[in-house]
Design a protein around this motif. Sequence first.
Motif, PDB file in Angstrom:
ATOM      1  N   UNK A   1       0.785  -1.226   0.000  1.00  0.00           N
ATOM      2  CA  UNK A   1       0.000   0.000   0.000  1.00  0.00           C
ATOM      3  C   UNK A   1       0.815   1.273   0.000  1.00  0.00           C
ATOM      4  N   UNK A   2       2.097   1.189  -0.363  1.00  0.00           N
ATOM      5  CA  UNK A   2       2.930   2.398  -0.293  1.00  0.00           C
ATOM      6  C   UNK A   2       2.462   3.473  -1.272  1.00  0.00           C
ATOM      7  N   UNK A   3       1.918   3.090  -2.404  1.00  0.00           N
ATOM      8  CA  UNK A   3       1.414   4.102  -3.356  1.00  0.00           C
ATOM      9  C   UNK A   3       0.215   4.839  -2.777  1.00  0.00           C
ATOM     10  N   UNK A   4      -0.684   4.108  -2.116  1.00  0.00           N
ATOM     11  CA  UNK A   4      -1.826   4.758  -1.474  1.00  0.00           C
ATOM     12  C   UNK A   4      -1.358   5.675  -0.348  1.00  0.00           C
ATOM     13  N   UNK A   5      -0.346   5.225   0.382  1.00  0.00           N
ATOM     14  CA  UNK A   5       0.185   6.025   1.488  1.00  0.00           C
ATOM     15  C   UNK A   5       0.806   7.320   0.972  1.00  0.00           C
ATOM     16  N   UNK A   6       1.532   7.234  -0.116  1.00  0.00           N
ATOM     17  CA  UNK A   6       2.218   8.406  -0.648  1.00  0.00           C
ATOM     18  C   UNK A   6       1.321   9.283  -1.526  1.00  0.00           C
ATOM     19  N   UNK A   7       0.130   8.833  -1.843  1.00  0.00           N
ATOM     20  CA  UNK A   7      -0.758   9.571  -2.751  1.00  0.00           C
ATOM     21  C   UNK A   7      -1.073  10.973  -2.234  1.00  0.00           C
ATOM     22  N   UNK A   8      -1.161  11.158  -0.939  1.00  0.00           N
ATOM     23  CA  UNK A   8      -1.510  12.462  -0.374  1.00  0.00           C
ATOM     24  C   UNK A   8      -0.303  13.248   0.128  1.00  0.00           C
TER      25      UNK A   8
ATOM     26  N   UNK B   1       2.467  15.875   0.260  1.00  0.00           N
ATOM     27  CA  UNK B   1       2.652  17.158  -0.422  1.00  0.00           C
ATOM     28  C   UNK B   1       3.872  17.140  -1.339  1.00  0.00           C
ATOM     29  N   UNK B   2       4.899  16.380  -0.925  1.00  0.00           N
ATOM     30  CA  UNK B   2       6.100  16.279  -1.744  1.00  0.00           C
ATOM     31  C   UNK B   2       6.729  14.918  -1.490  1.00  0.00           C
TER      32      UNK B   2
ATOM     33  N   UNK C   1       9.561   7.880  -1.027  1.00  0.00           N
ATOM     34  CA  UNK C   1       9.731   8.489   0.289  1.00  0.00           C
ATOM     35  C   UNK C   1       9.026   9.833   0.379  1.00  0.00           C
ATOM     36  N   UNK C   2       8.622  10.181   1.591  1.00  0.00           N
ATOM     37  CA  UNK C   2       8.098  11.519   1.857  1.00  0.00           C
ATOM     38  C   UNK C   2       9.268  12.482   1.919  1.00  0.00           C
ATOM     39  N   UNK C   3       9.061  13.704   1.462  1.00  0.00           N
ATOM     40  CA  UNK C   3      10.036  14.765   1.641  1.00  0.00           C
ATOM     41  C   UNK C   3       9.476  15.672   2.738  1.00  0.00           C
TER      42      UNK C   3
END
Length: 97
Positions: free
Chosen positions: A74-81, A83-84, A89-91
């Motif tokens: 589910x990493x794509x769903x997690x990263x979908x929102x 901001x960057x 990975x989240x920035x």
Amino acid sequence: MANVISDETIEYVGILAKLELSDEEKERAKKDMGEMLDYIDKLNELDTTNVEPMSHVFPVHNVFREDIVTHEDGHEDTLANAPERNGDSFVVPKTIV
């Protein structure tokens, strides 16, 4: 039955609980603890011979779901929102100076 709580016991409980009690609070705590112990003594008088031990008054059933293995994290769903993001990975702003 009149359980008598000593001043030393109240002092010790106060130290364990990291409380500073006034003399009035210590006297009230002694009275309260004595009443609790009297109540426990009263409960100990009950005949519980045919009473099954229980951890809860109502029947408790396992409410967990089945453990079904999936191959998606589910990493794509997690990263979908996010901001960057940078790849997977989240920035986030730097927080250590």
